[in-house]
Design a protein around this motif. Structure first.
Motif, PDB file in Angstrom:
ATOM      1  N   GLY A  84      15.279 -10.381 -76.298  1.00 10.75           N
ATOM      2  CA  GLY A  84      14.345 -10.160 -75.215  1.00 10.75           C
ATOM      3  C   GLY A  84      15.003  -9.579 -73.972  1.00 10.75           C
ATOM      4  O   GLY A  84      16.231  -9.575 -73.819  1.00 10.75           O
ATOM      5  N   GLN A  85      14.156  -9.117 -73.057  1.00 12.75           N
ATOM      6  CA  GLN A  85      14.608  -8.416 -71.861  1.00 12.75           C
ATOM      7  C   GLN A  85      15.494  -9.267 -70.959  1.00 12.75           C
ATOM      8  O   GLN A  85      16.429  -8.772 -70.334  1.00 12.75           O
ATOM      9  N   HIS A  86      15.232 -10.557 -70.912  1.00 20.63           N
ATOM     10  CA  HIS A  86      15.934 -11.417 -69.951  1.00 20.63           C
ATOM     11  C   HIS A  86      17.356 -11.759 -70.388  1.00 20.63           C
ATOM     12  O   HIS A  86      18.255 -11.879 -69.550  1.00 20.63           O
ATOM     13  N   ASP A  87      17.593 -11.919 -71.690  1.00 18.37           N
ATOM     14  CA  ASP A  87      18.863 -12.478 -72.159  1.00 18.37           C
ATOM     15  C   ASP A  87      19.772 -11.497 -72.895  1.00 18.37           C
ATOM     16  O   ASP A  87      20.924 -11.830 -73.169  1.00 18.37           O
ATOM     17  N   ARG A  89      21.408  -8.661 -72.358  1.00 12.45           N
ATOM     18  CA  ARG A  89      22.562  -7.918 -71.832  1.00 12.45           C
ATOM     19  C   ARG A  89      23.886  -8.657 -72.004  1.00 12.45           C
ATOM     20  O   ARG A  89      24.902  -8.048 -72.348  1.00 12.45           O
ATOM     21  N   ARG A 143      22.019 -23.388 -71.640  1.00 10.63           N
ATOM     22  CA  ARG A 143      20.645 -23.176 -71.195  1.00 10.63           C
ATOM     23  C   ARG A 143      19.891 -24.496 -71.011  1.00 10.63           C
ATOM     24  O   ARG A 143      19.151 -24.677 -70.044  1.00 10.63           O
ATOM     25  N   GLU A 259      12.662 -21.665 -75.290  1.00  9.99           N
ATOM     26  CA  GLU A 259      12.199 -22.725 -74.377  1.00  9.99           C
ATOM     27  C   GLU A 259      11.921 -24.029 -75.082  1.00  9.99           C
ATOM     28  O   GLU A 259      11.949 -25.096 -74.463  1.00  9.99           O
TER      29      GLU A 259
END
Length: 261
Positions: A84-87, A89, A143, A259
């Motif tokens: 996903g976009q958030h994690d 990179r 996390r 989550e």
């Protein structure tokens, strides 16, 4: 060496020893063919990506375009798609390096002087599995804290009478079966494929040049021709297994960061 018929000097059943360099390397026992290949592959990967990152241009040349294609293949097709976009990179460098290292090692096993993929030695497959295992579990703890282990063993909403059944199943699934299948898949596919190639090559050569009878000669020639098709399939398998290992690594990291943990 004994043959399948108990005679001397004929065809023998292929084994792992047929892939070894004659005479060895000297020195410690662990300085062997898979070790040399693993070190060489690591050097190749590091050098290639260092060269690929130099003198980048807005309008890429052919070499830069090829390097960017492979990078974007893992970045966008695996890391971004799975994490996903958030994690994604922070895990791109590991996933790119992982895919490159496995792929180069697998391709080295197709060269005539080598003909033995590094990960056909299961110890090297376990080495990558341990690294991936540590990364996705540490990611989960970072996390979610220690709650990560609780939620990994006990999904939300499970009635307490089922805890005694669910907890052992989830433990085996998340902490035993995952790494076990990850390593065995890589090891088993590469070892089996190369043993099949060796069976067709050595068996075909024996039937063609040593066995008597026209039928044996024809069968030997057909076996040698068919070995090229299997060899081409091994090229596909070598690339596919590098991709599968990388995708599963990304999926395991994603599940640790989810989550519900």
């Amino acid at each position: 060496m004994e043959t399948g018929h108990g005679e001397e000097g004929g065809w023998h059943t292929p084994s792992l020893e047929d892939f070894e360099f004659v005479g060895g390397f000297g020195g410690p026992d662990w300085v062997n063919k898979p070790f040399i290949q693993a070190v060489l592959a690591a050097v190749i990967v590091i050098v290639l990506w260092l060269l690929a990152s130099r003198r980048l241009k807005v309008v890429p040349g052919k070499l830069q375009f090829l390097n960017e294609y492979f990078y974007n293949f893992i970045r966008n097709g695996v890391a971004l798609e799975v994490l996903g976009q958030h994690d994604f990179r922070r895990y791109v460098p590991y996933l790119v390096g992982l895919f490159s290292f496995i792929w180069v090692n697998n391709l080295m096993g197709l060269f005539p002087l080598l003909m033995f993929p590094t990960f056909s030695n299961i110890g090297y497959a376990w080495g990558l599995v341990i690294l991936t295992y540590v990364i996705y579990n540490v990611a989960g703890v970072a996390r979610h804290g220690m709650k990560y282990f609780k939620n990994s063993l006990l999904p939300a909403g499970v009635p307490w009478p089922l805890w005694f059944v669910i907890i052992p199943i989830e433990f085996l699934s998340n902490f035993v079966i995952r790494p076990l299948t990850l390593g065995l898949r890589l090891f088993g596919n590469l070892l089996a494929g190369h043993l099949v190639v060796l069976v067709f090559v050595t068996g075909g050569a024996y039937l063609l040049f040593q066995a008597d009878g026209v039928i044996n000669k024809v069968a030997g020639g057909a076996s040698l021709v068919f070995s090229f098709a299997i060899f081409a399939l091994e090229l596909l398998v070598s690339s596919l297994q590098a991709y599968i290992f990388t995708v599963l690594t990304a999926q395991y990291v994603a599940s640790s960061l989810a989550e519900d943990h």
